[in-house]
Design an enzyme around this catalytic site. Structure first.
Site, short mmCIF file in Angstrom:
data_model
loop_
_atom_site.label_atom_id
_atom_site.label_comp_id
_atom_site.label_asym_id
_atom_site.label_seq_id
_atom_site.Cartn_x
_atom_site.Cartn_y
_atom_site.Cartn_z
N HIS A 38 13.73 5.37 -7.32
CA HIS A 38 12.28 5.50 -7.12
C HIS A 38 11.98 6.48 -6.00
O HIS A 38 11.13 7.37 -6.13
CB HIS A 38 11.69 4.12 -6.81
CG HIS A 38 10.24 4.11 -6.46
ND1 HIS A 38 9.27 3.68 -7.34
CD2 HIS A 38 9.58 4.48 -5.32
CE1 HIS A 38 8.08 3.79 -6.77
NE2 HIS A 38 8.24 4.26 -5.53
N GLU A 39 12.69 6.33 -4.87
CA GLU A 39 12.43 7.20 -3.73
C GLU A 39 12.87 8.64 -4.01
O GLU A 39 12.16 9.59 -3.66
CB GLU A 39 13.10 6.65 -2.48
CG GLU A 39 12.54 5.31 -2.02
CD GLU A 39 11.02 5.31 -1.90
OE1 GLU A 39 10.44 6.33 -1.48
OE2 GLU A 39 10.41 4.28 -2.25
N HIS A 45 10.31 10.48 -6.04
CA HIS A 45 9.16 11.01 -5.30
C HIS A 45 9.42 12.46 -4.89
O HIS A 45 8.50 13.28 -4.89
CB HIS A 45 8.90 10.17 -4.05
CG HIS A 45 8.02 8.97 -4.30
ND1 HIS A 45 6.79 9.05 -4.92
CD2 HIS A 45 8.19 7.65 -3.98
CE1 HIS A 45 6.24 7.85 -4.98
NE2 HIS A 45 7.08 6.98 -4.43
N TYR A 76 -1.55 12.13 -3.29
CA TYR A 76 -1.19 10.71 -3.14
C TYR A 76 -2.42 9.88 -2.82
O TYR A 76 -2.55 9.29 -1.74
CB TYR A 76 -0.12 10.57 -2.06
CG TYR A 76 0.66 9.29 -2.14
CD1 TYR A 76 1.49 9.01 -3.23
CD2 TYR A 76 0.59 8.34 -1.12
CE1 TYR A 76 2.21 7.83 -3.29
CE2 TYR A 76 1.31 7.16 -1.17
CZ TYR A 76 2.12 6.91 -2.27
OH TYR A 76 2.83 5.74 -2.32
N GLU A 79 3.12 7.19 -8.07
CA GLU A 79 3.90 5.95 -7.96
C GLU A 79 4.48 5.55 -9.32
O GLU A 79 5.63 5.11 -9.42
CB GLU A 79 3.03 4.82 -7.41
CG GLU A 79 2.89 4.84 -5.90
CD GLU A 79 4.23 4.66 -5.19
OE1 GLU A 79 5.08 3.90 -5.69
OE2 GLU A 79 4.41 5.28 -4.14
N ASP A 127 -4.66 1.21 0.48
CA ASP A 127 -3.49 1.73 -0.23
C ASP A 127 -3.79 3.08 -0.88
O ASP A 127 -3.42 3.35 -2.03
CB ASP A 127 -3.03 0.71 -1.29
CG ASP A 127 -1.71 1.07 -1.94
OD1 ASP A 127 -0.88 1.75 -1.30
OD2 ASP A 127 -1.51 0.66 -3.11
N HIS A 129 -0.43 1.87 -5.38
CA HIS A 129 0.61 0.93 -5.81
C HIS A 129 0.06 -0.13 -6.77
O HIS A 129 0.83 -0.78 -7.46
CB HIS A 129 1.23 0.21 -4.61
CG HIS A 129 2.11 1.07 -3.76
ND1 HIS A 129 1.64 1.76 -2.66
CD2 HIS A 129 3.43 1.36 -3.85
CE1 HIS A 129 2.64 2.43 -2.10
NE2 HIS A 129 3.73 2.20 -2.79
#
Length: 350
Positions: free
Chosen positions: A168-169, A172, A183, A192, A265, A270
């Site tokens: 996932h990271e 990005h 974002y 995301e 957020d 998210h």
């Protein structure tokens, strides 16, 4: 319209709404580490633009990753002390070895499926730092590297334990290089979602799973037995991943009729990512086979599409994905119809 954090590179895995809930409803110790994690995250969000990476060799040869794993040794200094690099044997540190292994699995997925040579498609070294901070309940991409906390040990395990968290990271970074999706709002939720999509696909690829065999959970290995939940997110059933007295209930919507309008957020990046997550899941299930073979290729092509604007919304992304399916498989093809119907099923009209 101005958007919060347009140029901020920090992309955290744990949603702030979980940490805020923990800060309010956890035990005294849990409140302390939740506040510490939120404080760390705010400090990194205050730093604009990609962070400098340590000096490293030139790009690796195509088909070969270049992994460098560091330890912050429970400090907040990046990248930390180098503990393992490409080709070296394992070390007496499970977190370092997990980061090395899962960065390799993610590299292999992007190379074998898309012929993408690392994050920048040019052999960029993969830098990971483990043991960041004290009881740090998060992982993040900061524009130059991946960073992983050890978790608090009560509710969260170390963030290197799950391949989809690591993937996932890294994803990005791929999204940042390809499209620079803002974002915030729907473009941030797509940012995301793309990391969840590729994180799940890396996990499925590593396990050799077909779409119908996968659990479609994000971070399933991350939560301890003390938490009443299966994972942090469910792509198949957004809103069902956890329901816990301390962490609260999974707030993700699965359909546009429950889209969350919020200033928190970064506009719910998210939270509302559950909608495009479910669209991908539905498309992959309808098409069958290995999810990366058709749906994954279409999503990747859409991410790389020059028509994808940084502030694109769900409908715009859906239209591009349908068009990319058309270009690859033909108008009115089974593949195009499955993707169109998946977006319609979650209330996104392309």
């Amino acid at each position: 319209m101005a958007r919060p954090d347009d140029t901020i590179a920090h992309r955290g895995f744990t949603p702030p709404y979980i940490l805020e809930r923990l800060r309010e409803h956890g035990s005294p110790r849990q409140r302390r580490f939740a506040e510490a994690t939120l404080t760390h995250d705010r400090s990194f969000r205050a730093v604009r633009g990609p962070q400098p990476a340590p000096p490293l060799p030139e790009a690796s040869a195509p088909g070969r990753p270049a992994r460098y794993i560091y330890s912050a040794e429970h400090s907040e200094t990046l990248p930390g002390r180098l503990v393992r690099e490409e080709g070296q044997p394992g070390v007496d540190d499970p977190a370092a070895d997990e980061a090395y292994r899962w960065l390799g699995a993610t590299y292999r997925f992007f190379w074998e499926v898309f012929e993408r040579h690392s994050i920048d498609a040019k052999g960029m070294p993969l830098i990971g730092t483990v043991h960041f901070g004290q009881d740090y309940d998060n992982a993040f991409w900061n524009g130059a590297q991946m960073v992983f906390g050890d978790g608090d040990g009560e509710l969260f395990r170390r963030f290197t334990v799950a391949v989809d968290v690591v993937a996932h990271e890294l994803a990005h970074g791929v999204t940042e290089r390809e499209s620079g999706l803002v974002y915030a709002g729907q473009s941030g939720a797509l940012n995301e979602s793309l990391s969840d999509v590729f994180g799940s696909l890396v996990k499925q690829h590593h396990l050799g799973q077909r779409a119908g065999q996968a659990d479609w959970l994000i971070g399933a290995e991350l939560l301890t037995e003390a938490v009443q939940g299966r994972a942090l997110r469910s792509m198949a059933e957004p809103g069902s991943a956890f329901d816990d007295p301390v962490l609260g209930r999974d707030p993700q919507p699965a359909h546009m009729d429950r889209f969350v309008v919020t200033q928190a957020d970064n506009g719910g990046v998210h939270i509302n990512s559950g909608i495009p997550n479910r669209a991908f899941y539905l498309a992959a299930q309808a098409l069958g086979g290995y999810a990366w073979e058709v749906a994954g290729r279409v999503w990747y092509a859409t991410l790389r599409d020059s028509r994808l604007s940084p502030d694109i919304d769900f409908a715009g992304f859906a239209a591009l994905s349908i068009d990319n399916a058309d270009r690859r498989y033909g108008r009115q093809s089974r593949e195009q119809q499955a993707i169109r119907e998946a977006w319609q099923a979650v209330g996104v009209r392309a």
